[in-house]
Motif scaffolding. Structure first.
Motif, PDB file in Angstrom:
ATOM      1  N   MET A 229       0.841  -1.191   0.000  1.00  0.00           N
ATOM      2  CA  MET A 229       0.000   0.000   0.000  1.00  0.00           C
ATOM      3  C   MET A 229       0.879   1.244   0.000  1.00  0.00           C
ATOM      4  SD  MET A 229      -3.220  -0.551   2.557  1.00  0.00           S
ATOM      5  CE  MET A 229      -4.445   0.387   1.685  1.00  0.00           C
ATOM      6  N   ARG A 230       0.398   2.260  -0.675  1.00  0.00           N
ATOM      7  CA  ARG A 230       1.142   3.520  -0.712  1.00  0.00           C
ATOM      8  C   ARG A 230       0.210   4.660  -0.293  1.00  0.00           C
ATOM      9  NH1 ARG A 230       5.399   4.637  -5.218  1.00  0.00           N
ATOM     10  NH2 ARG A 230       6.565   3.602  -3.588  1.00  0.00           N
ATOM     11  N   CYS A 231       0.663   5.448   0.666  1.00  0.00           N
ATOM     12  CA  CYS A 231      -0.136   6.585   1.149  1.00  0.00           C
ATOM     13  C   CYS A 231       0.651   7.863   0.880  1.00  0.00           C
ATOM     14  CB  CYS A 231      -0.382   6.463   2.652  1.00  0.00           C
ATOM     15  SG  CYS A 231      -1.039   4.852   3.124  1.00  0.00           S
ATOM     16  N   GLU A 232      -0.016   8.830   0.242  1.00  0.00           N
ATOM     17  CA  GLU A 232       0.667  10.083  -0.090  1.00  0.00           C
ATOM     18  C   GLU A 232      -0.153  11.287   0.361  1.00  0.00           C
ATOM     19  OE1 GLU A 232       2.402  10.298  -4.103  1.00  0.00           O
ATOM     20  OE2 GLU A 232       1.957   8.154  -4.251  1.00  0.00           O
ATOM     21  N   ASN A 233       0.472  12.116   1.188  1.00  0.00           N
ATOM     22  CA  ASN A 233      -0.133  13.374   1.660  1.00  0.00           C
ATOM     23  C   ASN A 233      -1.565  13.188   2.161  1.00  0.00           C
ATOM     24  OD1 ASN A 233       2.123  15.016   1.115  1.00  0.00           O
ATOM     25  ND2 ASN A 233       1.613  14.955  -1.064  1.00  0.00           N
TER      26      ASN A 233
ATOM     27  N   VAL B 178       0.248  12.907   5.850  1.00  0.00           N
ATOM     28  CA  VAL B 178       1.066  11.723   6.141  1.00  0.00           C
ATOM     29  C   VAL B 178       1.328  10.917   4.861  1.00  0.00           C
ATOM     30  CG1 VAL B 178       1.065   9.468   7.295  1.00  0.00           C
ATOM     31  CG2 VAL B 178       0.380  11.525   8.551  1.00  0.00           C
ATOM     32  N   SER B 179       2.593  10.573   4.639  1.00  0.00           N
ATOM     33  CA  SER B 179       2.978   9.707   3.518  1.00  0.00           C
ATOM     34  C   SER B 179       3.782   8.529   4.062  1.00  0.00           C
ATOM     35  CB  SER B 179       3.845  10.467   2.517  1.00  0.00           C
ATOM     36  OG  SER B 179       3.124  11.544   1.946  1.00  0.00           O
ATOM     37  N   LEU B 180       3.333   7.327   3.763  1.00  0.00           N
ATOM     38  CA  LEU B 180       4.128   6.138   4.105  1.00  0.00           C
ATOM     39  C   LEU B 180       3.685   4.973   3.231  1.00  0.00           C
ATOM     40  CD1 LEU B 180       2.389   3.919   5.964  1.00  0.00           C
ATOM     41  CD2 LEU B 180       2.863   5.517   7.774  1.00  0.00           C
ATOM     42  N   ASP B 181       4.563   3.999   3.097  1.00  0.00           N
ATOM     43  CA  ASP B 181       4.253   2.790   2.331  1.00  0.00           C
ATOM     44  C   ASP B 181       4.205   1.600   3.281  1.00  0.00           C
ATOM     45  OD1 ASP B 181       4.420   4.368   0.125  1.00  0.00           O
ATOM     46  OD2 ASP B 181       6.362   3.633  -0.558  1.00  0.00           O
ATOM     47  N   ILE B 182       3.395   0.618   2.915  1.00  0.00           N
ATOM     48  CA  ILE B 182       3.395  -0.652   3.645  1.00  0.00           C
ATOM     49  C   ILE B 182       3.877  -1.703   2.657  1.00  0.00           C
ATOM     50  CG2 ILE B 182       1.994  -2.333   4.890  1.00  0.00           C
ATOM     51  CD1 ILE B 182       0.025  -0.025   5.482  1.00  0.00           C
ATOM     52  N   GLY B 183       5.047  -2.245   2.920  1.00  0.00           N
ATOM     53  CA  GLY B 183       5.647  -3.208   1.996  1.00  0.00           C
ATOM     54  C   GLY B 183       5.037  -4.591   2.151  1.00  0.00           C
ATOM     55  N   SER B 184       5.257  -5.434   1.152  1.00  0.00           N
ATOM     56  CA  SER B 184       4.727  -6.794   1.260  1.00  0.00           C
ATOM     57  C   SER B 184       5.556  -7.576   2.279  1.00  0.00           C
ATOM     58  CB  SER B 184       4.727  -7.488  -0.103  1.00  0.00           C
ATOM     59  OG  SER B 184       6.007  -7.421  -0.653  1.00  0.00           O
ATOM     60  N   ASN B 185       4.868  -8.447   2.997  1.00  0.00           N
ATOM     61  CA  ASN B 185       5.511  -9.321   3.991  1.00  0.00           C
ATOM     62  C   ASN B 185       6.305  -8.555   5.042  1.00  0.00           C
ATOM     63  OD1 ASN B 185       5.976 -10.966   1.044  1.00  0.00           O
ATOM     64  ND2 ASN B 185       4.699 -11.893   2.594  1.00  0.00           N
ATOM     65  N   GLU B 186       5.759  -7.431   5.467  1.00  0.00           N
ATOM     66  CA  GLU B 186       6.392  -6.717   6.574  1.00  0.00           C
ATOM     67  C   GLU B 186       5.330  -6.331   7.592  1.00  0.00           C
ATOM     68  OE1 GLU B 186       8.263  -2.919   5.998  1.00  0.00           O
ATOM     69  OE2 GLU B 186       6.394  -1.900   5.507  1.00  0.00           O
ATOM     70  N   VAL B 187       5.796  -6.162   8.825  1.00  0.00           N
ATOM     71  CA  VAL B 187       4.940  -5.597   9.871  1.00  0.00           C
ATOM     72  C   VAL B 187       5.432  -4.176  10.110  1.00  0.00           C
ATOM     73  CG1 VAL B 187       4.131  -5.775  12.255  1.00  0.00           C
ATOM     74  CG2 VAL B 187       4.645  -7.861  10.955  1.00  0.00           C
TER      75      VAL B 187
ATOM     76  N   SER C 164       0.863  -8.449   4.457  1.00  0.00           N
ATOM     77  CA  SER C 164       1.431  -7.199   4.981  1.00  0.00           C
ATOM     78  C   SER C 164       0.587  -6.819   6.189  1.00  0.00           C
ATOM     79  CB  SER C 164       1.340  -6.095   3.931  1.00  0.00           C
ATOM     80  OG  SER C 164       2.009  -6.501   2.761  1.00  0.00           O
ATOM     81  N   ILE C 165       1.232  -6.387   7.257  1.00  0.00           N
ATOM     82  CA  ILE C 165       0.500  -6.104   8.493  1.00  0.00           C
ATOM     83  C   ILE C 165       0.862  -4.710   8.997  1.00  0.00           C
ATOM     84  CG2 ILE C 165       0.137  -6.799  10.903  1.00  0.00           C
ATOM     85  CD1 ILE C 165       0.811  -9.694  10.011  1.00  0.00           C
ATOM     86  N   ALA C 166      -0.159  -3.921   9.313  1.00  0.00           N
ATOM     87  CA  ALA C 166       0.058  -2.621   9.965  1.00  0.00           C
ATOM     88  C   ALA C 166      -0.594  -2.708  11.338  1.00  0.00           C
ATOM     89  CB  ALA C 166      -0.573  -1.496   9.152  1.00  0.00           C
ATOM     90  N   ILE C 167       0.181  -2.432  12.373  1.00  0.00           N
ATOM     91  CA  ILE C 167      -0.324  -2.566  13.738  1.00  0.00           C
ATOM     92  C   ILE C 167      -0.163  -1.246  14.497  1.00  0.00           C
ATOM     93  CG2 ILE C 167       1.887  -3.608  14.442  1.00  0.00           C
ATOM     94  CD1 ILE C 167       0.383  -5.116  16.640  1.00  0.00           C
ATOM     95  N   VAL C 168      -1.245  -0.805  15.120  1.00  0.00           N
ATOM     96  CA  VAL C 168      -1.174   0.319  16.052  1.00  0.00           C
ATOM     97  C   VAL C 168      -1.003  -0.282  17.441  1.00  0.00           C
ATOM     98  CG1 VAL C 168      -2.590   2.049  17.232  1.00  0.00           C
ATOM     99  CG2 VAL C 168      -2.520   1.991  14.742  1.00  0.00           C
ATOM    100  N   THR C 169      -0.016   0.178  18.179  1.00  0.00           N
ATOM    101  CA  THR C 169       0.184  -0.355  19.519  1.00  0.00           C
ATOM    102  C   THR C 169       0.604   0.760  20.468  1.00  0.00           C
ATOM    103  OG1 THR C 169       1.441  -1.921  20.874  1.00  0.00           O
ATOM    104  CG2 THR C 169       2.548  -1.092  18.899  1.00  0.00           C
ATOM    105  N   HIS C 170       0.121   0.665  21.710  1.00  0.00           N
ATOM    106  CA  HIS C 170       0.554   1.625  22.731  1.00  0.00           C
ATOM    107  C   HIS C 170       1.798   1.093  23.446  1.00  0.00           C
ATOM    108  CE1 HIS C 170      -1.860  -1.340  24.874  1.00  0.00           C
ATOM    109  NE2 HIS C 170      -1.155  -1.027  25.941  1.00  0.00           N
ATOM    110  N   SER C 171       2.182  -0.153  23.121  1.00  0.00           N
ATOM    111  CA  SER C 171       3.317  -0.779  23.795  1.00  0.00           C
ATOM    112  C   SER C 171       4.564  -0.696  22.914  1.00  0.00           C
ATOM    113  CB  SER C 171       2.993  -2.252  24.093  1.00  0.00           C
ATOM    114  OG  SER C 171       4.182  -2.968  24.367  1.00  0.00           O
ATOM    115  N   MET C 172       5.540   0.067  23.361  1.00  0.00           N
ATOM    116  CA  MET C 172       6.778   0.182  22.583  1.00  0.00           C
ATOM    117  C   MET C 172       7.517  -1.151  22.544  1.00  0.00           C
ATOM    118  SD  MET C 172       8.250   3.944  23.342  1.00  0.00           S
ATOM    119  CE  MET C 172       7.811   4.120  25.051  1.00  0.00           C
ATOM    120  N   GLN C 173       7.401  -1.918  23.646  1.00  0.00           N
ATOM    121  CA  GLN C 173       8.049  -3.235  23.664  1.00  0.00           C
ATOM    122  C   GLN C 173       7.450  -4.123  22.574  1.00  0.00           C
ATOM    123  OE1 GLN C 173       6.778  -1.716  26.332  1.00  0.00           O
ATOM    124  NE2 GLN C 173       8.551  -1.327  27.643  1.00  0.00           N
TER     125      GLN C 173
END
Length: 250
Positions: free
Chosen positions: A1-5, A21-30, A197-206
């Motif tokens: 996925m690609r996100c631009e502005n 916000v601009s960021l990409d989500i690569g395949s097979n990455e978290v 591809s996985i995008a995770i929001v977490t409040h835990s830095m660990q």
């Protein structure tokens, strides 16, 4: 996925929650999204499968594309989009149906199965991938709500992967779980990365440091910094990131 502005506005444009916000989500990455409460990370995550469409007065600008196609284009049907970009929420939310029907529901709606044998096979495969088959195989006709919290979350993951997504979004998937259930989900995330591809929001830095390959730090609606997880935690480039990682605020 690609996100631009990407900009997100609430209250019919009165409140801006996400700034360019601009960021990409690569395949097979978290990719992990971290930051203080209210910094926009969950709002941004919900843009990626148009969940913000359900909020009145919310407007998303910029471009978000999946496999090169703008998901906000007028001809995009959100139903198949949300199968392609699945979502696992903070609180486990199984349907008030049997374990079997929880997993079979999506594939039936999307026409991925033609008969009972195909459905049986897909349900079993999805539960195996979600690490729940051994615990659930003898109780498939029992309600999904009867499982423990950690098992319910794995059922929701099985339900998500049953429709064969490309991307899985997870919004603080372990925040309602105990440490043992959390460890199981984290292990599962690492396994699922081989296929999704996985995008995770977490409040835990660990947790972010354990499960992700890249980390994005959000602050007051801005994407401050994004990079390899190790670099973000050990050698951040921005002072705001440094302050958050070292616990000075947040």
């Amino acid at each position: 996925m690609r996100c631009e502005n990407v900009d997100v506005y609430y209250n019919n444009g009165e409140k801006k929650a996400i700034n360019g916000v601009s960021l990409d989500i690569g395949s097979n990455e978290v990719i992990a999204m971290i930051g203080p409460s209210g910094c926009g990370k969950s709002t941004f995550l919900r843009c990626l499968n148009r969940m913000n469409d359900t909020i009145e007065g919310c407007r998303v600008e910029g471009e978000i594309s999946l496999d090169g196609k703008n998901i906000y284009a007028k001809d995009v049907d959100v139903v198949p989009l949300r199968a392609q970009v699945g979502m696992v929420f903070q609180k486990p939310n199984p349907f008030p149906k049997s374990i079997y029907d929880n997993v079979a529901y999506g594939p039936k709606i999307h026409g991925l199965v033609q008969n009972r044998a195909e459905t049986d096979e897909l349900v079993e495969k999805s539960l195996i991938r979600a690490g729940l088959w051994e615990e659930a195989k003898d109780r498939l006709d029992q309600p999904g709500t009867g499982l423990s919290g950690g098992q319910q979350q794995r059922l929701c993951i099985a339900r998500t992967i049953a429709v064969n997504p490309e991307v899985i979004l997870m919004d603080e998937p372990c925040s309602a779980l105990d440490p043992i259930a959390t460890a199981i989900i984290e292990e599962l995330i690492d396994e699922l990365r081989q296929e999704y591809s996985i995008a995770i929001v977490t409040h835990s830095m660990q947790q972010a440091s354990r499960v992700s390959q890249r980390t994005a730090y959000f602050h007051l609606g801005d994407l401050i910094e994004i990079g390899p997880t190790e670099q973000i935690f050990l050698n951040p480039l921005h002072q705001l990131t440094q302050d958050y990682i070292t616990g000075r605020f947040g």
